[in-house]
Design a protein around this motif. Structure first.
Motif, PDB file in Angstrom:
ATOM      1  N   ALA A 187     -12.981 -14.189   2.106  1.00 48.73           N
ATOM      2  CA  ALA A 187     -12.986 -13.871   3.647  1.00 48.73           C
ATOM      3  C   ALA A 187     -14.051 -12.892   3.928  1.00 48.73           C
ATOM      4  CB  ALA A 187     -11.645 -13.164   3.885  1.00 48.73           C
ATOM      5  N   ASP A 188     -14.871 -12.338   3.023  1.00 49.55           N
ATOM      6  CA  ASP A 188     -15.956 -11.467   3.432  1.00 49.55           C
ATOM      7  C   ASP A 188     -17.056 -12.470   3.442  1.00 49.55           C
ATOM      8  OD1 ASP A 188     -16.439 -11.932   0.589  1.00 49.55           O
ATOM      9  OD2 ASP A 188     -16.125  -9.792  -0.026  1.00 49.55           O
ATOM     10  N   GLY A 189     -17.001 -13.670   3.164  1.00 53.45           N
ATOM     11  CA  GLY A 189     -18.208 -14.301   3.022  1.00 53.45           C
ATOM     12  C   GLY A 189     -18.970 -14.632   1.733  1.00 53.45           C
ATOM     13  N   CYS A 190     -18.296 -13.857   0.772  1.00 55.77           N
ATOM     14  CA  CYS A 190     -18.822 -14.110  -0.479  1.00 55.77           C
ATOM     15  C   CYS A 190     -18.436 -15.306  -1.233  1.00 55.77           C
ATOM     16  CB  CYS A 190     -18.457 -12.894  -1.529  1.00 55.77           C
ATOM     17  SG  CYS A 190     -19.045 -12.913  -3.209  1.00 55.77           S
ATOM     18  N   VAL A 191     -19.499 -15.902  -2.130  1.00 52.81           N
ATOM     19  CA  VAL A 191     -19.439 -17.420  -2.580  1.00 52.81           C
ATOM     20  C   VAL A 191     -19.296 -17.071  -4.053  1.00 52.81           C
ATOM     21  CG1 VAL A 191     -20.071 -19.518  -3.140  1.00 52.81           C
ATOM     22  CG2 VAL A 191     -20.495 -18.392  -0.594  1.00 52.81           C
ATOM     23  N   VAL A 192     -18.531 -17.710  -4.993  1.00 49.22           N
ATOM     24  CA  VAL A 192     -18.775 -17.853  -6.422  1.00 49.22           C
ATOM     25  C   VAL A 192     -18.335 -19.314  -6.799  1.00 49.22           C
ATOM     26  CG1 VAL A 192     -16.139 -17.375  -6.668  1.00 49.22           C
ATOM     27  CG2 VAL A 192     -17.737 -16.969  -8.572  1.00 49.22           C
ATOM     28  N   ASP A 193     -19.196 -19.841  -7.788  1.00 48.09           N
ATOM     29  CA  ASP A 193     -19.056 -21.119  -8.109  1.00 48.09           C
ATOM     30  C   ASP A 193     -18.728 -20.996  -9.721  1.00 48.09           C
ATOM     31  OD1 ASP A 193     -19.472 -23.578  -9.309  1.00 48.09           O
ATOM     32  OD2 ASP A 193     -21.431 -23.614  -8.683  1.00 48.09           O
ATOM     33  N   THR A 194     -17.466 -21.131  -9.946  1.00 42.66           N
ATOM     34  CA  THR A 194     -17.174 -20.851 -11.330  1.00 42.66           C
ATOM     35  C   THR A 194     -17.629 -21.780 -12.554  1.00 42.66           C
ATOM     36  OG1 THR A 194     -15.342 -22.663 -11.264  1.00 42.66           O
ATOM     37  CG2 THR A 194     -14.933 -20.586 -10.517  1.00 42.66           C
ATOM     38  N   SER A 195     -18.420 -22.787 -12.190  1.00 42.79           N
ATOM     39  CA  SER A 195     -19.276 -23.588 -13.174  1.00 42.79           C
ATOM     40  C   SER A 195     -20.711 -22.929 -13.201  1.00 42.79           C
ATOM     41  CB  SER A 195     -19.148 -24.968 -12.728  1.00 42.79           C
ATOM     42  OG  SER A 195     -20.270 -25.074 -11.414  1.00 42.79           O
ATOM     43  N   ASP A 196     -20.761 -21.843 -12.562  1.00 44.66           N
ATOM     44  CA  ASP A 196     -22.363 -21.424 -12.493  1.00 44.66           C
ATOM     45  C   ASP A 196     -22.365 -20.115 -13.205  1.00 44.66           C
ATOM     46  OD1 ASP A 196     -24.935 -20.127 -12.163  1.00 44.66           O
ATOM     47  OD2 ASP A 196     -25.091 -21.501 -10.512  1.00 44.66           O
ATOM     48  N   GLU A 197     -22.836 -19.862 -14.602  1.00 46.66           N
ATOM     49  CA  GLU A 197     -22.742 -18.562 -15.289  1.00 46.66           C
ATOM     50  C   GLU A 197     -23.185 -17.509 -14.250  1.00 46.66           C
ATOM     51  OE1 GLU A 197     -24.400 -18.644 -19.055  1.00 46.66           O
ATOM     52  OE2 GLU A 197     -22.770 -20.279 -19.874  1.00 46.66           O
TER      53      GLU A 197
END
Length: 971
Positions: free
Chosen positions: A171-181
């Protein structure tokens, strides 16, 4: 409804291009339509094309505390895709994919349709685990966000258990890609507090013995009610917990920007069988034993469900009785070899026993029979929709009972149907999981009806969640309609954990509020959608959205579902206006009873009506290809094109009718005039050159306010005269060249100069056929040009005239008749007077009667194949595919091109429809592919314009690669 802050709207306009921001009532209402029975109209719709745009909008929305809701295909049934705030929809840019580890995994963006994902995986013998009934329409984003499953998926193969990685936008616009260390490390650095809170919450759940046992019990069942609390006991690592909480979160915790699935095997060998048992107890008692066999699916149907589809192919009359206790099981098994499949069949039949079933359609690997059996199962839901009263909606709920209690659950639901007056209610479901769907019809136009529905749902919730400790939502998601009952099912402790999950991940509560968790005990009976009578052609529409994936105007204007919804609204407003807002409809439209407010509301509605009527002309009528592909996907067979043709007919001017009548009566003269015009156009194109022609064409089209057609370099020149075949061969065939083929020749710079007829005549002569042409060919027309413009009487007149000529020239049906384009065959097939005539489309006739008499040398060069919408509707796609593969070693059939959108002459007068329908074509034509083929001359114009390669009739390719066999073999 809280109005959006002006500062928020201003900043949105700074972040996004104007084309991405939708504020007009016509498109907001259209995009508000989903498959549920709720309706909220967004104040703002944003069409986002990338993660960066989404990040900016979410951060801005959180700062202003503006609620946002994500929408994928809008096929969800529980109200999780509607809002009166900001609706975020995705452009076509979210369709990327990556097949990993030889198909063992696949990375998918949320805009890919589920069935397309399986097409991508098919060469690897794999598929994604979830298999919802809406897989041909729903998108990956919705499948994951709702944890959709399906008939063969069960629990083990749903998104929760097959997700490997995910890219999440919070919701705060943060992105996380769990496949990218690196992405994970950055997220842990910025969101350590969130991860720590999730880990602490998980530990508390794991240490609370009673709560842990409660969670374990709920997920031994098929369950999508509430948040996926199993994530809190299945995983220790907080990012894994977050990723699995996202599954089934219905857009209330974040946005799934892509998901990597572990795929499952798709066996090539399958068998299905249908068995009828005397009682639900007997059928359900067999399910546990069947679960130990190699079965992929066991679908249960009660007697009422079977009766609803009586007469369907493959369903014996003996299966349809008056005994409500009878219950059927549809069983499917698969294997990687024919021998293994037969072993499965023998074992399953032994398990069932020879005498236990009252009637049986035994397990068989016959593909046609299997398709019929599954069509019976899939036809139960639309069967209820087809017989519902106008003004009512079809509601489908899904619950799950422990397997041991499934028969009692069925009996309990039947009792509730009878008690609350839902005599049409039917039950079917996925028996291996104890997952039952029940379908009934409901009106919401009377308070008494709303109250009846409320009492019924309260009783259902008590039956399932309290009496049998089952789940109130097995696979459709909680949405709005089950949100008031989540605490009843889970208990206060688990419900408080869900509240905590929401607060940790979406602390400002901006993501899809009111969905999954809702403090209003009446939320399930608020914002209910009315389905008022609009036109008998479309009144059966349940707004499911299954039609949208094949609509050529889906990215340009309205889809079939949206056309129907907006037309319903127009008719509703017209009725209220004509009755001076004193009718029942008026009361519903003006809920505020204060005189000053009612006057203000009435003025607003009059303004809305005027806007909808104005916009519907272009977005509803002018840009509809009226191909009827939507009818093939529609559960109740609605052809929205029939409504549009009717409206076109009603709106025809006297001048237009005069021109149409003249054209019908002097068809040869008009055709010659059109041919001369094309000849002039072709000459001019050669003088100006292709680039300059296209530029001039655009200017002329725009300066004429789009009254003039869009002149393009790929326009055809004048067609060659069709000469009588002078050959004398033992076999005869009547050949009908469409008016398009007769009028339109090759484009100015087309290297191919042969006409379709020349290629056809060459092929027929090679195969020993004499080609016969109807007399007065230049005056003949199937009627399609008149039908598409709404002149149904003239279309019938021209069609009947053609049939009479064909009756005569074919000697009453003794000689086969071949149509050179698929739209003409489709048009003429609709006439009852063709009975006795043997009419073929060219590809069909070539495959069935000709190619075996030719010597064919397949070319190595790849070719592109376009299957026209009329071919799809007539079931001719296999013939085009077979013919193309007989001619070339490599045939490319681009995905997602269901209809080219040229639609007669719309490609010339409304060229943006053709461009929109073919927007994904060019990117799918690989290097080395220099030619495309189809079976409709007009379609080939647009295909050539937008693909970068020339398209011609498939007959030209066959002529190129074939030669005459030994003359004695032909004779």
């Amino acid at each position: 409804m809280t109005r959006l802050p002006s500062d928020y709207l201003h900043q949105v306009s700074q972040l996004l291009p104007s084309t991405a921001i939708i504020q007009d009532i016509s498109r907001r209402r259209a995009l508000a339509v989903d498959a549920s029975f709720y309706q909220l109209i967004p104040q703002l719709v944003l069409k986002l094309s990338c993660v960066e745009q989404l990040q900016s909008i979410l951060a801005l929305s959180q700062a202003h505390q503006v609620a946002v809701t994500f929408r994928a295909a809008g096929t969800s049934l529980s109200g999780q895709g509607v809002t009166d705030s900001v609706l975020i929809v995705l452009t076509d840019d979210w369709r990327q994919y990556d097949v990993l580890n030889d198909g063992q995994q696949v990375k998918l963006q949320p805009g890919i349709i589920g069935a397309q994902a399986n097409q991508i995986l098919a060469p690897y013998g794999r598929k994604i685990g979830p298999d919802p009934a809406s897989i041909n329409s729903c998108k990956i984003g919705g499948i994951a966000a709702n944890n959709a499953s399906g008939m063969c998926c069960g629990v083990a193969h749903n998104s929760y258990y097959t997700v490997q990685h995910m890219t999440i936008v919070l919701a705060d616009g943060c992105v996380v890609d769990t496949s990218d260390e690196r992405s994970v490390a950055a997220f842990r650095n910025t969101h350590q507090a969130l991860l720590s809170e999730l880990q602490t919450l998980a530990l508390s759940c794991q240490r609370n013995q009673a709560l842990r046992e409660r969670i374990e019990h709920k997920y031994r069942l098929k369950n999508t009610c509430g948040y996926a609390l199993n994530a809190l006991i299945d995983y220790q690592e907080p990012l894994q917990i977050l990723m699995h909480l996202m599954i089934g979160s219905e857009g209330t915790l974040g946005f799934i920007a892509d998901i990597t699935y572990n795929t499952v095997v798709e066996n090539a060998h399958k068998a299905s069988g249908l068995y009828l048992f005397a009682t639900a107890e007997q059928a359900c008692g067999l399910v546990t034993a069947l679960s130990l066999q190699n079965v992929d699916a066991v679908e249960l149907m009660d007697q009422r469900a079977l009766n609803s589809v009586k007469g369907q192919p493959g369903l014996p009359d003996s299966f349809c009785t008056d005994n409500d206790n009878y219950t059927a099981l549809l069983i499917e098994t698969s294997a990687d070899s024919a021998a293994a499949l037969q072993q499965n069949i023998r074992s399953i039949e032994t398990c069932i026993g020879h005498d236990s079933a009252l009637h049986a359609v035994p397990l068989s690997d016959n593909k046609i029979l299997n398709q019929q059996l599954w069509a019976i199962r899939k036809g139960t839901f639309p069967a209820v929709g087809a017989v519902r009263e106008t003004g009512t909606t079809v509601i489908i709920e899904d619950v799950c009972f422990p397997i041991a209690n499934m028969a009692e659950g069925i009996q309990g639901l039947h009792t509730l149907f009878d008690e609350y007056g839902y005599s049409e209610g039917i039950i079917f479901g996925h028996a291996l999981a104890g997952n039952l769907h029940f379908v009934f019809t409901q009106a919401f136009d009377e308070q008494s009806e709303i109250e009846r529905y409320d009492r019924f749902m309260q009783a259902v919730a008590h039956l399932v969640a309290v009496e049998f400790n089952g789940s109130l939502k097995a696979e459709h998601g909680t949405g709005r309609n089950m949100a008031p009952f989540v605490q009843l099912e889970w208990g206060s402790d688990a419900y408080e954990v869900m509240r905590r999950v929401k607060h940790i991940i979406d602390p400002k509560g901006i993501l899809n509020p009111g969905v999954i968790l809702n403090d209003d005990p009446q939320s399930h009976i608020k914002n209910l959608k009315l389905l008022p009578k609009a036109n008998e052609i479309v009144d059966k529409c349940i707004e499911c959205g299954f039609c949208e994936a094949v609509c050529p105007s889906q990215d340009l204007s309205y889809t079939p579902r949206q056309r129907i919804a907006i037309w319903r609204r127009i008719k509703q407003l017209r009725e209220a206006e004509s009755l001076n807002a004193q009718s029942k409809a008026g009361e519903l439209l003006h809920p505020d009873k204060r005189p000053d407010k009612q006057k203000e509301q009435q003025q607003d509605l009059q303004k809305e009506l005027k806007q909808l009527e104005h916009d519907f002309q272009y977005m509803g009528v002018d840009t509809c290809a009226a191909t009827g592909l939507c009818a093939q996907r529609c559960p109740v067979g609605i052809n929205t094109g029939d409504l549009i043709r009717q409206l076109r007919s009603e709106n025809q001017s006297r001048f237009g009718k005069t021109i149409a009548k003249f054209s019908a009566e002097h068809f040869s003269l008009v055709s010659k005039g059109a041919g001369i015009g094309l000849a002039v156009s072709s000459t001019a194109t050669k003088l100006f050159g292709a680039p300059r022609t296209d530029k001039i064409g655009v200017k002329m089209h725009q300066m004429s306010a789009k009254k003039l057609p869009l002149w393009q370099s790929k326009w055809p020149g004048r067609g060659k005269a069709i000469k009588i075949d002078g050959s004398i061969n033992p076999k005869k065939v009547v050949y009908f060249a469409s008016c398009a083929s007769r009028i339109m020749g090759p484009a100015a710079f087309d290297e191919e100069k042969r006409s379709t007829y020349e290629a056809a005549r060459s092929i027929f002569n090679k195969a020993g056929y004499q080609v016969i042409l109807p007399e007065g060919l230049d005056e003949l027309c199937c009627g399609m040009p008149f039908s598409s413009k709404g002149f149904s009487d003239l279309a019938m007149q021209k069609g009947q005239e053609l049939v009479e000529h064909l009756q005569d020239i074919s000697q009453g049906g003794e000689i086969p008749i071949v149509f050179d384009t698929s739209p003409c065959k489709q048009q003429i097939n609709a006439l009852k007077s063709t009975e006795g005539l043997h009419i073929y489309e060219t590809s069909e006739f070539m495959v069935r009667h000709v190619i075996e008499q030719l010597e064919i040398t397949r070319q190595a060069e790849p070719v592109a194949l376009h299957i026209t919408c009329s071919s799809r509707k007539m079931g001719l796609a296999p013939y085009l595919q077979a013919l193309a593969n007989a001619c070339s070693e490599s045939v490319i059939e681009p995905n997602g091109i269901e209809c080219c959108g040229f639609a007669g002459d719309k490609g010339m007068f409304v060229p943006e429809l053709n461009a929109s329908a073919l927007r994904h074509l060019k990117a799918q034509i690989p290097d080395g592919c220099t030619a495309g083929y189809s079976n409709s001359r007009t379609c080939e114009i647009g295909l050539s314009q937008h693909s970068g390669i020339p398209y011609h009739s498939l007959l030209l390719l066959l002529d190129d690669v074939s030669q005459q066999k030994n003359p004695q073999a032909i004779a």
